[in-house]
Motif scaffolding. Sequence first.
Motif, PDB file in Angstrom:
ATOM      1  N   ALA A   1       0.827  -1.212   0.000  1.00 53.42           N
ATOM      2  CA  ALA A   1       0.000   0.000   0.000  1.00 53.42           C
ATOM      3  C   ALA A   1       0.862   1.263   0.000  1.00 53.42           C
ATOM      4  CB  ALA A   1      -0.920  -0.002   1.207  1.00 53.42           C
ATOM      5  N   LEU A   2       2.145   1.125   0.303  1.00 48.63           N
ATOM      6  CA  LEU A   2       3.026   2.302   0.333  1.00 48.63           C
ATOM      7  C   LEU A   2       3.708   2.560  -1.005  1.00 48.63           C
ATOM      8  CD1 LEU A   2       4.686   1.877   3.848  1.00 48.63           C
ATOM      9  CD2 LEU A   2       2.816   3.386   3.206  1.00 48.63           C
ATOM     10  N   THR A   3       3.571   1.632  -1.972  1.00 48.32           N
ATOM     11  CA  THR A   3       4.255   1.859  -3.244  1.00 48.32           C
ATOM     12  C   THR A   3       3.633   3.075  -3.930  1.00 48.32           C
ATOM     13  OG1 THR A   3       2.876   0.214  -4.311  1.00 48.32           O
ATOM     14  CG2 THR A   3       5.062  -0.519  -3.693  1.00 48.32           C
ATOM     15  N   GLY A   4       4.503   3.903  -4.485  1.00 45.12           N
ATOM     16  CA  GLY A   4       4.054   5.131  -5.141  1.00 45.12           C
ATOM     17  C   GLY A   4       4.081   6.323  -4.196  1.00 45.12           C
ATOM     18  N   SER A   5       4.111   6.066  -2.894  1.00 48.89           N
ATOM     19  CA  SER A   5       4.128   7.200  -1.949  1.00 48.89           C
ATOM     20  C   SER A   5       5.567   7.703  -1.762  1.00 48.89           C
ATOM     21  CB  SER A   5       3.555   6.779  -0.597  1.00 48.89           C
ATOM     22  OG  SER A   5       4.431   5.878   0.046  1.00 48.89           O
ATOM     23  N   VAL A   6       5.683   8.916  -1.234  1.00 46.76           N
ATOM     24  CA  VAL A   6       7.018   9.445  -0.902  1.00 46.76           C
ATOM     25  C   VAL A   6       7.139   9.421   0.621  1.00 46.76           C
ATOM     26  CG1 VAL A   6       8.514  11.475  -0.962  1.00 46.76           C
ATOM     27  CG2 VAL A   6       7.149  10.858  -2.968  1.00 46.76           C
TER      28      VAL A   6
ATOM     29  N   VAL B   1      13.695   0.766   4.555  1.00 44.57           N
ATOM     30  CA  VAL B   1      13.690   1.146   3.140  1.00 44.57           C
ATOM     31  C   VAL B   1      15.127   1.087   2.635  1.00 44.57           C
ATOM     32  CG1 VAL B   1      13.169   2.958   1.454  1.00 44.57           C
ATOM     33  CG2 VAL B   1      11.814   2.780   3.533  1.00 44.57           C
ATOM     34  N   ASN B   2      15.363   0.295   1.588  1.00 40.75           N
ATOM     35  CA  ASN B   2      16.650   0.355   0.901  1.00 40.75           C
ATOM     36  C   ASN B   2      16.408   1.218  -0.325  1.00 40.75           C
ATOM     37  OD1 ASN B   2      18.114  -1.406   2.670  1.00 40.75           O
ATOM     38  ND2 ASN B   2      16.868  -3.062   1.834  1.00 40.75           N
ATOM     39  N   PHE B   3      17.322   2.125  -0.599  1.00 42.16           N
ATOM     40  CA  PHE B   3      17.064   3.014  -1.734  1.00 42.16           C
ATOM     41  C   PHE B   3      18.326   3.344  -2.501  1.00 42.16           C
ATOM     42  CE2 PHE B   3      18.549   7.074   0.031  1.00 42.16           C
ATOM     43  CZ  PHE B   3      18.547   6.816   1.394  1.00 42.16           C
ATOM     44  N   ASP B   4      18.045   3.703  -3.760  1.00 37.54           N
ATOM     45  CA  ASP B   4      19.128   4.073  -4.659  1.00 37.54           C
ATOM     46  C   ASP B   4      19.410   5.558  -4.463  1.00 37.54           C
ATOM     47  OD1 ASP B   4      20.781   4.646  -6.715  1.00 37.54           O
ATOM     48  OD2 ASP B   4      19.406   4.014  -8.317  1.00 37.54           O
ATOM     49  N   GLY B   5      20.576   5.853  -3.922  1.00 38.11           N
ATOM     50  CA  GLY B   5      20.916   7.237  -3.616  1.00 38.11           C
ATOM     51  C   GLY B   5      21.506   7.967  -4.807  1.00 38.11           C
ATOM     52  N   SER B   6      21.679   7.259  -5.933  1.00 38.43           N
ATOM     53  CA  SER B   6      22.306   7.933  -7.083  1.00 38.43           C
ATOM     54  C   SER B   6      21.259   8.384  -8.096  1.00 38.43           C
ATOM     55  CB  SER B   6      23.306   6.998  -7.754  1.00 38.43           C
ATOM     56  OG  SER B   6      22.653   5.793  -8.088  1.00 38.43           O
ATOM     57  N   ALA B   7      19.968   8.156  -7.787  1.00 37.92           N
ATOM     58  CA  ALA B   7      18.947   8.403  -8.803  1.00 37.92           C
ATOM     59  C   ALA B   7      18.199   9.723  -8.650  1.00 37.92           C
ATOM     60  CB  ALA B   7      17.931   7.262  -8.780  1.00 37.92           C
TER      61      ALA B   7
ATOM     62  N   SER C   1      13.806  12.309   1.321  1.00 32.82           N
ATOM     63  CA  SER C   1      12.523  11.860   0.770  1.00 32.82           C
ATOM     64  C   SER C   1      12.803  10.745  -0.230  1.00 32.82           C
ATOM     65  CB  SER C   1      11.835  12.997   0.033  1.00 32.82           C
ATOM     66  OG  SER C   1      11.542  14.013   0.944  1.00 32.82           O
ATOM     67  N   VAL C   2      12.095   9.645  -0.072  1.00 35.60           N
ATOM     68  CA  VAL C   2      12.316   8.490  -0.948  1.00 35.60           C
ATOM     69  C   VAL C   2      10.985   8.077  -1.564  1.00 35.60           C
ATOM     70  CG1 VAL C   2      13.041   6.058  -1.017  1.00 35.60           C
ATOM     71  CG2 VAL C   2      14.298   7.671   0.401  1.00 35.60           C
ATOM     72  N   ARG C   3      10.994   7.942  -2.895  1.00 30.60           N
ATOM     73  CA  ARG C   3       9.779   7.463  -3.569  1.00 30.60           C
ATOM     74  C   ARG C   3       9.802   5.935  -3.545  1.00 30.60           C
ATOM     75  NH1 ARG C   3       5.926   9.563  -6.345  1.00 30.60           N
ATOM     76  NH2 ARG C   3       6.983  11.569  -6.345  1.00 30.60           N
ATOM     77  N   ILE C   4       8.756   5.319  -2.974  1.00 32.49           N
ATOM     78  CA  ILE C   4       8.721   3.854  -2.833  1.00 32.49           C
ATOM     79  C   ILE C   4       8.296   3.236  -4.167  1.00 32.49           C
ATOM     80  CG2 ILE C   4       7.745   1.907  -1.537  1.00 32.49           C
ATOM     81  CD1 ILE C   4       9.514   3.899   0.143  1.00 32.49           C
ATOM     82  N   GLU C   5       9.169   2.376  -4.688  1.00 34.30           N
ATOM     83  CA  GLU C   5       8.860   1.763  -5.995  1.00 34.30           C
ATOM     84  C   GLU C   5       8.405   0.309  -5.869  1.00 34.30           C
ATOM     85  OE1 GLU C   5      12.223   2.320  -8.599  1.00 34.30           O
ATOM     86  OE2 GLU C   5      11.316   4.232  -9.239  1.00 34.30           O
ATOM     87  N   ARG C   6       8.907  -0.370  -4.826  1.00 34.94           N
ATOM     88  CA  ARG C   6       8.595  -1.795  -4.726  1.00 34.94           C
ATOM     89  C   ARG C   6       8.432  -2.193  -3.266  1.00 34.94           C
ATOM     90  NH1 ARG C   6      12.868  -3.436  -7.927  1.00 34.94           N
ATOM     91  NH2 ARG C   6      13.944  -4.348  -6.194  1.00 34.94           N
ATOM     92  N   ALA C   7       7.463  -3.107  -3.031  1.00 32.58           N
ATOM     93  CA  ALA C   7       7.303  -3.644  -1.672  1.00 32.58           C
ATOM     94  C   ALA C   7       7.848  -5.064  -1.661  1.00 32.58           C
ATOM     95  CB  ALA C   7       5.835  -3.653  -1.300  1.00 32.58           C
ATOM     96  N   LEU C   8       8.615  -5.393  -0.639  1.00 36.75           N
ATOM     97  CA  LEU C   8       9.105  -6.764  -0.474  1.00 36.75           C
ATOM     98  C   LEU C   8       8.487  -7.300   0.815  1.00 36.75           C
ATOM     99  CD1 LEU C   8      12.662  -5.596  -1.290  1.00 36.75           C
ATOM    100  CD2 LEU C   8      11.316  -7.066  -2.787  1.00 36.75           C
ATOM    101  N   ALA C   9       8.766  -8.583   1.125  1.00 40.86           N
ATOM    102  CA  ALA C   9       8.106  -9.182   2.287  1.00 40.86           C
ATOM    103  C   ALA C   9       8.433  -8.423   3.575  1.00 40.86           C
ATOM    104  CB  ALA C   9       8.507 -10.640   2.404  1.00 40.86           C
ATOM    105  N   HIS C  10       9.696  -8.012   3.746  1.00 42.81           N
ATOM    106  CA  HIS C  10      10.078  -7.381   5.015  1.00 42.81           C
ATOM    107  C   HIS C  10      10.646  -5.984   4.863  1.00 42.81           C
ATOM    108  CE1 HIS C  10       9.300 -11.184   6.860  1.00 42.81           C
ATOM    109  NE2 HIS C  10      10.074 -11.760   5.973  1.00 42.81           N
ATOM    110  N   SER C  11      10.645  -5.447   3.664  1.00 35.81           N
ATOM    111  CA  SER C  11      11.217  -4.117   3.478  1.00 35.81           C
ATOM    112  C   SER C  11      10.628  -3.467   2.235  1.00 35.81           C
ATOM    113  CB  SER C  11      12.743  -4.218   3.348  1.00 35.81           C
ATOM    114  OG  SER C  11      13.069  -4.976   2.201  1.00 35.81           O
ATOM    115  N   LEU C  12      11.077  -2.221   2.001  1.00 33.37           N
ATOM    116  CA  LEU C  12      10.612  -1.472   0.823  1.00 33.37           C
ATOM    117  C   LEU C  12      11.833  -1.087   0.001  1.00 33.37           C
ATOM    118  CD1 LEU C  12       8.288   0.914   2.880  1.00 33.37           C
ATOM    119  CD2 LEU C  12       7.485  -0.917   1.371  1.00 33.37           C
TER     120      LEU C  12
ATOM    121  N   GLY D   1      -0.691   5.447   2.834  1.00 35.57           N
ATOM    122  CA  GLY D   1      -0.407   4.668   1.629  1.00 35.57           C
ATOM    123  C   GLY D   1      -1.071   5.286   0.413  1.00 35.57           C
ATOM    124  N   HIS D   2      -0.552   4.917  -0.714  1.00 38.53           N
ATOM    125  CA  HIS D   2      -1.120   5.289  -1.982  1.00 38.53           C
ATOM    126  C   HIS D   2      -2.398   4.460  -2.149  1.00 38.53           C
ATOM    127  CE1 HIS D   2       0.173   7.600  -5.328  1.00 38.53           C
ATOM    128  NE2 HIS D   2      -0.204   6.684  -6.179  1.00 38.53           N
TER     129      HIS D   2
END
Length: 472
Positions: free
Chosen positions: A378-383, A418-424, A439-450, A469-470
Motif C-alpha cells: 500500500a506504500l508503493t508510489g508514496s514518498v 527502506v533500501n534506496f538508490d541514492g544515485s537516482a 525523501s524516498v519514492r517507494i517503488e517496490r514492496a518486499l516481504a520485510h522491506s521497501l 499509503g497510496h
Amino acid sequence: MPPKYLYIYTIGCQMNVYDSEHMAMALAPLGYLPARSPGDADLVIVNTCSVRSKAEQKAFSILGRLGDDKRRRPGLIVAVAGCVAQQEGARILARAPHVDLVLGTRAVHRLEGLVRQVESGRRPIVDLEMIDGPEAFEAPPESADRGGVSRFVTIMRGCDNFCAYCVVPHVRGRETSRSPDLILSEIRALVTAGAREVTLLGQNVNSYGAKEGLCSFPELLERVNAVEGLARTRFTTSHPKDLNEGLIRAFARLEKLCPHIHLPVQSGSNRILERMNRRYTRDHYLDNVSKLRNSCPGIAITSDMIVGFPGETQADFEATLDLVREVQFDGLFAFTYSDRPHALSTRFPEKVPVREQSERLQTLLDLQQGITFARNRALTGSVQEVLTEGFSKQQASRGRSKSAQVQWTGRTPGNKVVNFDGSAGPAEDREVRAGQLVSVRIERALAHSLWGVLDGGETAVGRPRREVGHAA
Ligand code: SAM
Ligand code: SF4
C-alpha cells in the motif's frame, strides 16, 4: 598500557543492546578496545536473555564454545551478564567452571571494579546485588561513543506486572524509573555524538515515573521532543492495560514522535488473556487500536503474540487469528510459549504439545506475512521521509564504487526498512549521508522491506510525517 580487546555477545532485547553499549564504555578506562571476533578478545562477555528457553539455551551453547577457547588460551576472561546471570547466579559456575564473572542485571555500573578484581587474580566473582530506587541508576556518561544514528535509552528498569508466563519481574526486579534530567542529559550527549533518533526503553512506559512521583510519560516525551538536533523519538513497550489518552494525543501533538507503536497483545482470546494475567480484554485492546488510528491516521501498529499458552484450545487460537485479521498489524513477533523459572504458568497443567504449538505458530506467521506484505504494498508510489542509517547490507558487502548505483538503508517514521538508490535523485540531492532525513519514492514492496529511489535531499524536521499509503 598495552591494548586489550573486548568482545560482547548480545542476546535478546534492546535493553541488552543498551546495557552492552554501557559495558563497553565502562571498560574503556581499563584499556579495552572492541575486538573483531571472540577469538581476538582478552575478555568475552555473554550478555544473556532468559525470556524464552531458546535464548537461555543459546547462552549456554556460547559458554560451552568459550570453554574450548579458554583451554587453548587460559588467560581469557569469560563473563556472563544479563537475565540468565541473575536467574542462575553461582549455578552457572557448576555448568561452566571456566566462567570468571557472573554479573546480575543491576550490576552493570560495577563492572569496571569487578573486572579489575578478576584481572588481579580474584576469581570467580558472582555479583547479583539488586539495589532499587532511582538513585541506583548510574549517571550517564558525559560524552557518548559515536555509535550510530539511532540509539536506545533506558528510562525504566524491571517490571511490576507479573504476567503469568514472564520471567522479567523475577530477573530484572521491581519497576524503577530513571530521573528525567539523567535521561535528557544522556540524549543530549548522544545527539552531540551523532544520533538523530532515540528509542526510549521500558517494560511498560505508560507507568513511567508514577511510583517515584516523577513526570508522566507524555510529559517526558514532550521534554525529549524539545531536544535540539534530535529528529525522531520512538519508545517501547507500552502495555495495553495502561495506554491512556495522554499518550494517544502525544502522537498527534509531538512532531518528532514517530507514528509507530509496539503494543503487545499476546492473545486474541479473553480466556487466555485472563490466564496470562494481562488485565485487559480483547475489546479493550481493539478500542485502543481505533483510538490510536483516529488520533494518528496511518500509525503503524506492531505486536507480540504467544501461541500454545497452557490451556489454549483451537477455539482460543482461532480468536487470535481473528484478531490479527481485524487489526491488520504492520508487523508481529510471534513465539511459542515456553515454561520459565519462577513464572506462574510453569505450574499450569494442560501444556500444549510442542508439535501443535509449532503448527499454530506457522499458521499465524503465514497469515501475518500476507498482511505485512499487503501493508507494504500500500506504500508503493508514496514518498516517505527516511532517516538514513548507512549503506544497505548489499552495498556494504560490495564496497562503494562511484559509477554503480549506491544503495542506502534507513527507516520510515512507521519503522519500515527502506533500501534506496541514492544515485537516482536530482543531482544536487545525491550527496546522501548517514543521519540525513531524505525523501524516498517507494517503488517496490518486499516481504520485510521497501525499495525506493531518492526523491529529494534533506527534509526539515517537524513537517507532517504520516505514513499514508497510496490508494491501492
Ligand atoms: N514488557 C513487554 C510486554 O508487556 O509485552 C514484553 C517484554 S518480553 C521481554 C517480550 C516478549 O516475549 C513478550 O511480549 C512475549 O510475547 C514474549 N514472551 C515472554 N515470556 C514468554 C514465554 N514464557 N514464552 C514465550 N514467549 C514469551
Ligand atoms: Fe513481562 Fe508482563 Fe512485565 Fe511485559 S509487562 S515484562 S510481559 S511481566
